[in-house]
Design an enzyme around this catalytic site. Structure first.
Site, PDB file in Angstrom:
ATOM      1  N   ASP A   3      -6.530  -7.034  -1.726  1.00 38.81           N
ATOM      2  CA  ASP A   3      -5.414  -6.599  -0.896  1.00 38.81           C
ATOM      3  C   ASP A   3      -5.311  -7.532   0.405  1.00 38.81           C
ATOM      4  OD1 ASP A   3      -3.094  -5.869   0.630  1.00 38.81           O
ATOM      5  OD2 ASP A   3      -3.465  -3.737   0.635  1.00 38.81           O
ATOM      6  N   SER A  30       0.667   1.447   3.697  1.00 37.12           N
ATOM      7  CA  SER A  30       0.819   0.294   4.217  1.00 37.12           C
ATOM      8  C   SER A  30       1.057   0.759   5.756  1.00 37.12           C
ATOM      9  CB  SER A  30       1.711  -0.570   3.757  1.00 37.12           C
ATOM     10  OG  SER A  30       1.684  -2.011   4.286  1.00 37.12           O
ATOM     11  N   HIS A  45      -2.936  -4.851  -2.983  1.00 36.75           N
ATOM     12  CA  HIS A  45      -1.878  -3.814  -2.277  1.00 36.75           C
ATOM     13  C   HIS A  45      -1.055  -2.966  -3.056  1.00 36.75           C
ATOM     14  CE1 HIS A  45      -0.242  -3.003   1.627  1.00 36.75           C
ATOM     15  NE2 HIS A  45       0.936  -2.938   1.306  1.00 36.75           N
TER      16      HIS A  45
END
Length: 723
Positions: free
Chosen positions: A657, A571, A692
């Site tokens: 995501d 991320s 995610h």
């Protein structure tokens, strides 16, 4: 794409994998797979008098909001390219399949399959989760306090049956114990349905709540359920209320500032329903008295830019953790119940620079706070008279986590302890007698002896003289002579610290002679909130140079050598990966960028994306601020790709995501592949059925970990050269 199974069942392959942890190399000469070539459709973007050209903007589906909820709607050319990238990666990593299978079985063998959490008492019941052997998902249960027959509240395995993805993100029983609610994300897009079960009849009530973000709570009288709505752009924007057993929904609060996140919960003493509103630097709370749950929310203390606070109620007063009055590392103040405005705040625990107060937990007569300094934590207990004592651990690197209590009228709080070499121990701590009771030690069924490992804490000197903590884990038998391969993990954003915690998965690398290291870099709060502030906005590059300083220090201390390190981050940590790939490519054998935030300028200029306006305080606003644009452009990994000898790179993502959209890693790989001059592969893995967090099942997730670790070994051993 159908998820490819990583377990290899043939006896010959299993024997080959067991014989050696190294990569299985093909016996004959083979042609290397041909990588996909992404088409270029130049798009010229003019912004603040600056011009940039994006050849791969076509990869972003204009209908992305709908795609998040239904991935089958994605444009055909985008899907075709993603499937080609997945096929290429699978072909390139085919030789690692035995290793992936072996590591998966190792990781699975370290998980106690028939496991359960320590029950949390609440009134006449105690609540817990458990897994039966083979379960991918938890079972939510309760039993009478002190023992008795179990009631199954929810079997998340049955809920997930027939679905490619299913995650119960939140679950909560009503205060009167008559209802049980749970939020399911069935796509990985973080769009939830909230279901309510009647615990007397066992029936799930009709008309589940739609388009929720997973956050909800019951009113203290159990008559109402409050929840947070998820907008079409994936942002929490409204708080609703309806009768707990179903009925008409009522808008309780709508946040007009699209840069704010909102949520709803109850105070520890159940005296108030609290609405929280915040971004990266400013916050506000609104309160609804439990005595009138349909009342209009009242402001606790009006928001002020750069002032953060969170509040809880302690029977007769408000307890507020805040950075007001230049308390960079936060302090704790109290305020009267009836008048909690800023002018009424009085210091309860004063600010101490370098001692970051991370959080507060309350029970009837005690306040506990968790503090962080020098990348370690301690818990401090305070009674109503102001007397304090500490719970601390005398080790070089560890994780101490305050769990608090599920009841208010109690003298017992729960906390957990672990370290990189030591599995988690869960304790119940009696605040009055200062005694602790060990409730559970994490079991590693395949066997684990902490004495076989060494944990060290180093301090790497950064270019500006700051010392960057680095936690190191290795087997005692692994030599410190520069020969060991090393995985260096980092994050460094949003003030989120990287705990020096235990992970059964890491042992599959460490037991193969690898060293595992965590760089506690600026941008996180590992050394206090100032450590975070010195790694954001116009100081963001400190995050990247701290990480390379950690690598340089590990080399200087002879833990490894240049070109034998694999860097990993996800991320915002994937942004870190992209930046250090551009800055110091020679350091790395490989880079694993998990759901990497690499297309910084484009993403932070797109106000339709879920996280863009809320994150301008973190990164800057390149739409309105030329200085922010130029600074962000100077490190944006996608924009800074250039002809360089890049290491082997693996980028991963999820089609659903909403946080780091699939096209960021897709575009990054498309631009990297023709740019690299090293001849080392650039690979992309997009999970077509998740978001995610990757796969939702506890075993399916391990397959993804095994895949990434196999890539790391493959990169160090240059596995592609055998193809």
């Amino acid at each position: 794409m159908n998820r490819r199974q990583l377990i290899v069942s043939t006896a010959a392959t299993a024997l080959a994998a067991a014989a050696s942890p190294a990569l299985a190399r093909p016996s004959g000469a083979q042609m290397s797979p041909t990588p996909p070539v992404a088409k270029k459709i130049p798009v010229i973007i003019e912004q603040l008098g600056r011009t940039r050209t994006d050849d791969y903007q076509w990869m972003k589906d204009d209908n992305w909001q709908a795609v998040l909820r239904d991935p089958t709607l994605i444009k055909a050319d985008v899907r075709e390219h993603l499937e080609a990238e997945n096929a290429y990666r699978e072909a390139m990593l085919a030789s690692t399949l035995p290793l992936q299978a072996q590591m998966f079985e190792e990781m699975k063998g370290r998980i106690k399959q028939d496991d359960s959490s320590v029950p949390s008492p609440d009134g006449p019941w105690e609540y817990y989760t458990r897994y039966d052997t083979g379960d991918q998902h938890p079972r939510f249960c309760r039993r009478p306090r002190g023992g008795g027959a179990e009631t199954l509240l929810l079997d998340a395995n049955a809920l997930a049956e027939g679905k490619a993805y299913s995650e119960v993100s939140a679950a909560e029983h009503s205060p009167d114990h008559s209802l049980f609610a749970y939020a399911e994300d069935a796509q990985g897009s973080e769009v939830h349905q909230i279901y309510v079960r009647d615990l007397e009849t066992g029936e799930v009530l009709a008309d589940p709540i739609q388009s929720a973000n997973g956050n909800f709570t019951f009113s203290p009288d159990s008559a109402w359920i409050f929840w947070t709505n998820q907008s079409a752009n994936g942002r929490p924007d409204k708080i609703f209320r309806r009768p707990a057993r179903g009925g008409e929904s009522t808008l309780v609060y709508e946040e007009e500032d699209e840069g704010m996140f909102i949520g709803v919960g109850r105070s520890s003493d159940d005296a108030f329903i609290l609405i929280t509103i915040q971004n990266q630097e400013t916050s506000e709370a609104r309160l609804i008295p439990a005595s009138d749950p349909t009342a209009t929310p009242a402001i606790l203390a009006a928001r002020e830019v750069a002032v953060r606070y969170d509040a809880d109620h302690w029977a007769d007063r408000w307890i507020i953790r805040t950075n007001a009055d230049e308390a960079i590392d936060f302090k704790i103040v109290s305020a009267p119940t009836a008048s909690p405005a800023r002018s009424e705040w009085r210091d309860l625990v004063a600010h101490t620079p370098g001692r970051f107060i991370e959080g507060v937990a309350l029970v009837k007569d005690y306040l506990a706070r968790q503090e962080r300094a020098d990348a370690n934590t301690k818990i401090v207990i305070r009674d109503r008279a102001g007397a304090e004592h500490e719970i601390a651990v005398d080790e070089p690197a560890y994780a101490l986590n305050l769990g608090g209590a599920s009841e208010f009228d109690t003298t017992t709080m729960r906390y957990g302890y672990n370290s990189p070499s030591t599995p988690t121990s869960t304790y119940d701590y009696d605040l009055a007698t200062r005694t602790r009771t060990l409730r559970k030690v994490q079991e590693v069924p395949s066997g684990h002896d902490p004495a076989d490992y060494v944990v060290e804490r180093l301090n790497a000197p950064a270019a500006d003289g700051q010392l960057v903590p680095v936690t190191v884990l290795r087997r005692k038998t692994t030599p410190v002579d520069g020969t060991a391969p090393l995985l260096l993990y980092g994050y460094g954003s949003y003030g989120i610290p990287m705990a020096a915690s235990f992970s059964t998965g890491r042992l599959s690398l460490v037991d193969r002679g690898w060293i595992y290291a965590i760089a506690h870099i600026r941008g996180g709060s590992d050394k206090g909130w100032g450590w975070f502030l010195d790694g954001r906005k116009f100081s963001k590059k400190n995050t990247f140079t701290d990480f390379t300083a950690a690598a340089d220090h590990l080399i200087a201390r002879n833990f490894t050598r240049s070109g034998q390190i694999v860097a990993q981050g996800g991320s915002a940590g994937g942004l870190l990966m992209g930046a250090v790939a551009n800055m110091r490519p020679e350091l790395w054998a490989g880079i694993i960028g998990q759901v990497p935030f690499v297309d910084v300028i484009n993403t932070m200029s797109d106000t339709s994306l879920p996280l863009t306006p809320p994150e301008w305080p973190e990164w800057g606003n390149p739409i309105e601020d030329p200085e922010a644009y130029d600074y962000m452009m100077s490190y944006s990994p996608y924009d800074q790709v250039a002809p360089r000898a890049y290491p082997a790179i693996l980028a991963t993502g999820g089609l659903s995501d909403p946080r780091v959209t699939y096209w960021e890693p897709q575009k990054w790989v498309a631009k990297l592949r023709p740019a690299t001059t090293s001849g080392k592969p650039v690979l992309l893995k997009i999970n077509m059925e998740a978001g995610h967090g990757g796969a939702s099942g506890r075993f399916d997730y391990l397959k993804e970990v095994a895949h990434d670790y196999a890539f790391a070994i493959w990169a160090v051993e240059r596995g592609w050269e055998a193809a």
